[in-house]
Design an enzyme around this catalytic site. Structure first.
Site, PDB file in Angstrom:
ATOM      1  N   SER A 177      46.283  28.124  52.877  1.00 30.82           N
ATOM      2  CA  SER A 177      47.679  28.321  52.514  1.00 30.82           C
ATOM      3  C   SER A 177      48.528  27.970  53.722  1.00 30.82           C
ATOM      4  O   SER A 177      48.124  28.185  54.864  1.00 30.82           O
ATOM      5  CB  SER A 177      47.895  29.779  52.116  1.00 30.82           C
ATOM      6  OG  SER A 177      49.239  30.135  52.318  1.00 30.82           O
ATOM      7  N   HIS A 216      33.614  40.878  26.930  1.00 30.83           N
ATOM      8  CA  HIS A 216      34.984  41.395  27.117  1.00 30.83           C
ATOM      9  C   HIS A 216      35.308  41.566  28.604  1.00 30.83           C
ATOM     10  O   HIS A 216      36.126  42.408  28.960  1.00 30.83           O
ATOM     11  CB  HIS A 216      35.195  42.724  26.381  1.00 30.83           C
ATOM     12  CG  HIS A 216      34.671  42.720  24.984  1.00 30.83           C
ATOM     13  ND1 HIS A 216      35.413  42.300  23.905  1.00 30.83           N
ATOM     14  CD2 HIS A 216      33.452  43.052  24.477  1.00 30.83           C
ATOM     15  CE1 HIS A 216      34.684  42.379  22.798  1.00 30.83           C
ATOM     16  NE2 HIS A 216      33.487  42.832  23.118  1.00 30.83           N
ATOM     17  N   GLU A 222      40.311  25.315  40.188  1.00 30.18           N
ATOM     18  CA  GLU A 222      41.630  25.572  39.581  1.00 30.18           C
ATOM     19  C   GLU A 222      42.235  24.282  39.030  1.00 30.18           C
ATOM     20  O   GLU A 222      42.776  24.250  37.919  1.00 30.18           O
ATOM     21  CB  GLU A 222      42.584  26.175  40.614  1.00 30.18           C
ATOM     22  CG  GLU A 222      42.241  27.608  40.975  1.00 30.18           C
ATOM     23  CD  GLU A 222      43.124  28.129  42.105  1.00 30.18           C
ATOM     24  OE1 GLU A 222      44.316  27.798  42.136  1.00 30.18           O
ATOM     25  OE2 GLU A 222      42.601  28.855  42.964  1.00 30.18           O
TER      26      GLU A 222
END
Ligand code: ARG
Length: 470
Positions: free
Chosen positions: A290, A169, A303
């Site tokens: 970035s 979890h 990703e």
């Protein structure tokens, strides 16, 4: 490629292999809509391989002469060179890879070239090409899966003792070793490799001989063609041979599972790399910055891999839907099988290659992993097991430890921080040896059975994977 202007008049239907029957040219749009040469040309070498095996068989059974065979071989050799040197002119007018190559063959060798298509149809031809192409892709991908497993096993060996909090979890559950965690992925990719091997068996069957759908009247020798092309068997029913693409669906399904596993690993890499967690760092070459935030180093590769999982699932759905409700035998729907299949193979090939490299560049940060494992009462189960070994029923032990954890939470400390006296207040049977099980090292070392997380077990399992490859 496809946009190359054709050398033929676009309305000259005589350039089509099936032109004589038609009185009206197709429109430019219909031509583009129905043509596949833009994408199926990448099967060209397999198409030629199939044609050569077919011609060899036709000569062996006496349907064409040895002289014709020699001409076909010579012509195909030349065409192969032209394709390799990118001198081959692909024409949209000639629809697909098969007709483009055949047309060029006739240009080069004349009548012998016109005899190649005897006892064959593009329907069994294309089915053969796809199988040859896919078999090759499967072999490449199987090798890549093996490389990735090796890399994970090496990482596991290197980090057999590195403690990591195990989660359920996404909450700290029990201490594990980083090596064990890596081996979990090695298992997944091992099953993926098994699936590819299994799929290969059904891919590796020969459709040629089925012709358009009903077989052919020539005295063909399909076993000979199968042998030449390295197929294990021949397809036993001509209607099925030209029409079903279940083997491609199987491959896409195996590929979807590979990407599903890749996406799980990706998710963990992204999470582990985030500064909040900080368990690992990735080599710079797999990250980008970035354009606005100078401090950023984003885990782009995992990703993207997570994202690409979606397109591979999509191709599986597209192929399943393509095949659904198709009546026997061949239908043009099947031409739509290629782009998705090609993209699926390309995607898993690139992904597996990049992941093997990337996992080699993972920088593990054992202190951060250890600190996290120390925070979540990860050895609570070990304390319960300790009490059980002293005669307490498990449910009671569970309850006792839950009370101890609660009291730790109130004091803001870990179980291992409690004194022996404090621990004994929960159960008088607790002795000084309890601290052995409350340590992270003691906890993992005790799980040394097959499948367990103990360093000694991780070393055995990792070594086994590494040995398999040699
Ligand atoms: N380009 C076609 C395909 O990919 C080849 C088979 C065409 N057969 C036909 N009868 N139109 O499926």
């Amino acid at each position: 490629m496809t946009d190359t202007p054709s050398t033929h008049n676009q309305f000259d239907n005589k350039s089509k292999a099936w032109s004589a029957r038609f009185s009206e040219p197709v429109s430019e749009l219909v031509k583009r809509y129905t043509a596949s040469v833009g994408f199926d040309q990448r099967m060209a070498t397999f198409d030629i391989q199939g044609s050569l095996a077919h011609a060899d068989m036709l000569a062996a059974v006496g349907v064409i002469s040895q002289g014709d065979l020699a001409s076909i071989q010579r012509g195909m050799e030349r065409i192969l060179e032209e394709i390799k040197d990118e001198r081959f002119t692909w024409s949209l007018d000639l629809e697909d890879v098969h007709l483009n190559i055949e047309k060029r063959l006739v240009e080069l060798i004349g009548d012998a070239g016109k005899r190649l298509h005897t006892g064959r149809s593009r329907n069994d031809q294309v089915a053969t090409d796809i199988r040859l192409w896919l078999r090759h892709q499967i072999d490449v991908c199987s090798g890549l899966l093996r490389d990735l497993r090796m890399r994970l096993a090496s990482l596991a060996l290197e980090h057999a003792d590195t403690i990591l909090p195990g989660f359920t979890h996404l909450q700290v559950a029990q201490p594990i070793t980083f090596g064990h965690h890596m081996l979990a992925y090695a298992e997944m990719f091992g099953r993926d490799a098994e699936r590819l091997t299994d799929c290969r068996r059904r891919v590796n069957r020969l459709p040629l001989g089925a012709a358009a759908l009903a077989g052919t009247t020539y005295p063909i020798d399909r076993e000979r063609v199968a042998r030449t092309l390295g197929f294990d068997e021949v397809c036993r029913n001509s209607l099925d041979a030209v029409s079903d693409r279940d083997f491609a669906i199987e491959f896409c399904s195996a590929a979807a599972l590979i990407m599903m596993h890749i996406s799980r690993l990706s998710e963990e890499l992204v999470l582990w790399k985030s500064s909040r967690v900080g368990f690992i760092d990735l080599a710079d070459r797999f990250c980008t910055g970035s354009s606005i935030m100078p401090q950023k180093k984003n885990p782009d590769v995992p990703e993207l891999a997570r994202g690409k999982t979606g397109r591979v699932y999509g191709h599986l759905m597209a192929l399943l839907t393509l095949m659904k409700s198709q009546p026997l035998a061949y239908n043009k729907d099947n031409q739509e099988d290629k782009e998705g299949l090609f993209d699926t193979a390309d995607t898993i090939r690139d992904t597996l290659t990049i992941f093997t490299d990337m996992m080699g560049g993972v920088k593990v940060k054992p202190e951060a992993m250890r600190a996290a494992a120390l925070q979540g009462y990860a050895t609570a189960t070990d304390l319960a097991d300790y009490l059980v070994k002293r005669g307490l029923p498990f449910r009671d032990a569970h309850e006792t430890v839950a009370l101890a954890v609660r009291s730790c939470e109130e004091r803001g400390c870990d179980l291992a921080d409690l004194t022996l006296e404090e621990l004994r207040s929960f159960n008088a049977g607790i002795g000084p040896d309890v601290f052995e099980v409350l340590t992270l090292e003691g906890s993992v070392a005790a799980r040394k059975h097959v499948g367990g997380t103990a360093p000694e077990r991780v070393r055995i399992e990792a070594q086994q994977i590494l040995d398999q490859a040699h």
